[in-house]
Design an enzyme around this catalytic site. Structure first.
Site, PDB file in Angstrom:
ATOM      1  N   GLU A 103       0.850  -1.235   0.046  1.00 50.37           N
ATOM      2  CA  GLU A 103       0.185   0.034  -0.204  1.00 50.37           C
ATOM      3  C   GLU A 103       0.823   1.258   0.010  1.00 50.37           C
ATOM      4  O   GLU A 103       1.990   1.236   0.585  1.00 50.37           O
ATOM      5  CB  GLU A 103      -0.703   0.169   1.363  1.00 50.37           C
ATOM      6  CG  GLU A 103      -2.323  -0.515   1.095  1.00 50.37           C
ATOM      7  CD  GLU A 103      -2.895   0.456   0.301  1.00 50.37           C
ATOM      8  OE1 GLU A 103      -2.580   1.325  -0.469  1.00 50.37           O
ATOM      9  OE2 GLU A 103      -4.198   0.760   0.599  1.00 50.37           O
ATOM     10  N   ASP A 104       0.347   2.271  -0.565  1.00 54.27           N
ATOM     11  CA  ASP A 104       1.252   3.583  -0.428  1.00 54.27           C
ATOM     12  C   ASP A 104       0.734   4.188   1.035  1.00 54.27           C
ATOM     13  O   ASP A 104       1.840   4.641   1.552  1.00 54.27           O
ATOM     14  CB  ASP A 104       0.596   4.508  -1.637  1.00 54.27           C
ATOM     15  CG  ASP A 104      -0.819   4.782  -1.713  1.00 54.27           C
ATOM     16  OD1 ASP A 104      -1.714   3.800  -1.036  1.00 54.27           O
ATOM     17  OD2 ASP A 104      -1.271   5.748  -2.290  1.00 54.27           O
ATOM     18  N   ASP A 107      -3.913   5.163   6.349  1.00 50.23           N
ATOM     19  CA  ASP A 107      -4.645   6.325   6.962  1.00 50.23           C
ATOM     20  C   ASP A 107      -5.538   5.919   8.071  1.00 50.23           C
ATOM     21  O   ASP A 107      -5.197   5.903   9.167  1.00 50.23           O
ATOM     22  CB  ASP A 107      -5.164   6.922   5.464  1.00 50.23           C
ATOM     23  CG  ASP A 107      -5.770   8.462   5.845  1.00 50.23           C
ATOM     24  OD1 ASP A 107      -5.661   8.842   7.081  1.00 50.23           O
ATOM     25  OD2 ASP A 107      -5.894   9.343   5.099  1.00 50.23           O
ATOM     26  N   PHE A 156      -2.210  16.431   3.466  1.00 49.53           N
ATOM     27  CA  PHE A 156      -2.545  15.952   2.374  1.00 49.53           C
ATOM     28  C   PHE A 156      -1.347  15.859   1.363  1.00 49.53           C
ATOM     29  O   PHE A 156      -0.757  16.664   0.837  1.00 49.53           O
ATOM     30  CB  PHE A 156      -3.664  16.664   1.532  1.00 49.53           C
ATOM     31  CG  PHE A 156      -4.182  15.763   0.508  1.00 49.53           C
ATOM     32  CD1 PHE A 156      -5.368  15.419   0.687  1.00 49.53           C
ATOM     33  CD2 PHE A 156      -3.871  15.818  -0.860  1.00 49.53           C
ATOM     34  CE1 PHE A 156      -6.175  14.429  -0.490  1.00 49.53           C
ATOM     35  CE2 PHE A 156      -4.604  15.081  -1.783  1.00 49.53           C
ATOM     36  CZ  PHE A 156      -5.696  14.457  -1.290  1.00 49.53           C
ATOM     37  N   ARG A 169       0.273  11.535  -9.418  1.00 48.29           N
ATOM     38  CA  ARG A 169       0.762  10.270  -9.402  1.00 48.29           C
ATOM     39  C   ARG A 169       2.362  10.201  -9.731  1.00 48.29           C
ATOM     40  O   ARG A 169       2.859   9.414  -9.070  1.00 48.29           O
ATOM     41  CB  ARG A 169      -0.135   9.313  -9.814  1.00 48.29           C
ATOM     42  CG  ARG A 169      -1.461   8.967  -9.173  1.00 48.29           C
ATOM     43  CD  ARG A 169      -2.143   7.772  -9.770  1.00 48.29           C
ATOM     44  NE  ARG A 169      -3.591   7.745  -9.510  1.00 48.29           N
ATOM     45  CZ  ARG A 169      -4.175   7.404  -8.591  1.00 48.29           C
ATOM     46  NH1 ARG A 169      -3.354   6.926  -7.342  1.00 48.29           N
ATOM     47  NH2 ARG A 169      -5.419   7.344  -8.322  1.00 48.29           N
TER      48      ARG A 169
HETATM   49  C1  PRP Z   1      -5.682   5.292  -0.499  1.00 49.97           C
HETATM   50  C2  PRP Z   1      -4.492   4.637  -0.440  1.00 49.97           C
HETATM   51  C3  PRP Z   1      -5.136   3.392   0.283  1.00 49.97           C
HETATM   52  C4  PRP Z   1      -6.127   4.002   0.964  1.00 49.97           C
HETATM   53  C5  PRP Z   1      -5.644   4.249   2.389  1.00 49.97           C
HETATM   54  O1  PRP Z   1      -6.557   4.931  -1.918  1.00 49.97           O
HETATM   55  O2  PRP Z   1      -3.979   4.180  -1.624  1.00 49.97           O
HETATM   56  O3  PRP Z   1      -5.748   2.401  -0.378  1.00 49.97           O
HETATM   57  O4  PRP Z   1      -6.575   5.275   0.496  1.00 49.97           O
HETATM   58  O5  PRP Z   1      -6.768   4.910   3.203  1.00 49.97           O
HETATM   59  P1  PRP Z   1      -7.654   4.509   4.587  1.00 49.97           P
HETATM   60  O6  PRP Z   1      -6.523   3.752   5.562  1.00 49.97           O
HETATM   61  O7  PRP Z   1      -8.095   5.778   5.216  1.00 49.97           O
HETATM   62  O8  PRP Z   1      -8.506   3.393   4.157  1.00 49.97           O
HETATM   63  P2  PRP Z   1      -7.554   5.689  -2.593  1.00 49.97           P
HETATM   64  O9  PRP Z   1      -8.947   5.424  -2.241  1.00 49.97           O
HETATM   65  O10 PRP Z   1      -6.874   7.266  -2.648  1.00 49.97           O
HETATM   66  O11 PRP Z   1      -7.114   5.437  -4.027  1.00 49.97           O
HETATM   67  P3  PRP Z   1      -6.004   5.252  -5.088  1.00 49.97           P
HETATM   68  O12 PRP Z   1      -5.040   4.208  -4.405  1.00 49.97           O
HETATM   69  O13 PRP Z   1      -6.483   4.836  -6.270  1.00 49.97           O
HETATM   70  O14 PRP Z   1      -5.359   6.625  -5.288  1.00 49.97           O
END
Ligand code: PRP
Length: 185
Positions: A103-104, A107, A156, A169
């Site tokens: 995961e990136d 949160d 952010f 990205r």
């Molecule tokens: C982001 C990120 C995680 C998630 C983390 O994805 O890549 O998957 O939010 O957030 P959380 O811990 O609050 O659940 P996003 O929905 O922005 O999609 P993306 O990866 O396509 O940008």
């Protein structure tokens, strides 16, 4: 060298590409050590993890395969609905395999809580989480990454796979998007 990061207004570098590369190398070394002699499958969570996964994978010296999964969590708005839905499942069975979810950012923890439950149901041999960023102050679910790159404050961030409305990205550095308003990343 002039970069996209430096020339795009409203962006401030939080973690540079050199710092990212160093930390990704350290995480890969730890994974190499932890899984020595084993096979691993890296499951990238689309789309934000794609650059982290590609850099991490190239430093993992194990018998490694990739798969990808996609969830939708926030709908159209900036504020999380708290609901996570599976948009695309993995293509290959995870039963009996050493799975590392890549995961990136961790949160609120809603996404990874959902994904770990989903993947545990497949009965992998082991299941761990590698998250490049961790924003502990935002956590709603008690979940932690087994491997993480950086703990960051509640700002952010975009770049290195992470977006704002699908933009940024491709930035090589992790940047703070200033004046982003009420957001969840
Ligand atoms: C982001 C990120 C995680 C998630 C983390 O994805 O890549 O998957 O939010 O957030 P959380 O811990 O609050 O659940 P996003 O929905 O922005 O999609 P993306 O990866 O396509 O940008």
């Amino acid at each position: 060298m002039t970069t996209a990061t430096q020339t795009t207004s409203g962006l401030r570098v939080m973690i540079s590409r050199d710092e990212i590369a160093k930390r990704v190398h350290e995480i890969a070394q730890q994974i190499n050590k932890d899984y020595a002699g084993e096979k691993v499958v890296l499951v990238g969570v689309l789309k934000g993890s794609c650059l982290f996964l590609s850099d991490l994978a190239r430093q993992i010296a194990l018998d490694t395969t990739f798969d990808f999964i996609s969830v939708s969590s926030y709908g159209q708005g900036k504020i999380s609905s708290g609901e996570v839905k599976l948009a695309k499942d993995v293509d290959t069975p995870l039963q009996g395999r050493n799975v590392i979810i890549v995961e990136d950012i961790l949160d609120t923890g809603l996404t990874l809580t959902y994904l770990t439950k989903l993947m545990e149901a497949s009965q992998p041999k082991s299941l761990k989480i590698a998250a490049l960023l961790d924003k502990p102050s935002r956590r709603l679910k008690p979940i932690q990454a087994d491997y993480f790159g950086f703990k960051i404050p509640d700002e952010f961030v975009v770049g290195y796979g992470m977006d704002y409305a699908e933009r940024y990205r491709n930035l090589p550095d992790i940047c703070v998007l200033e004046n982003a308003g009420e957001t969840e990343r």
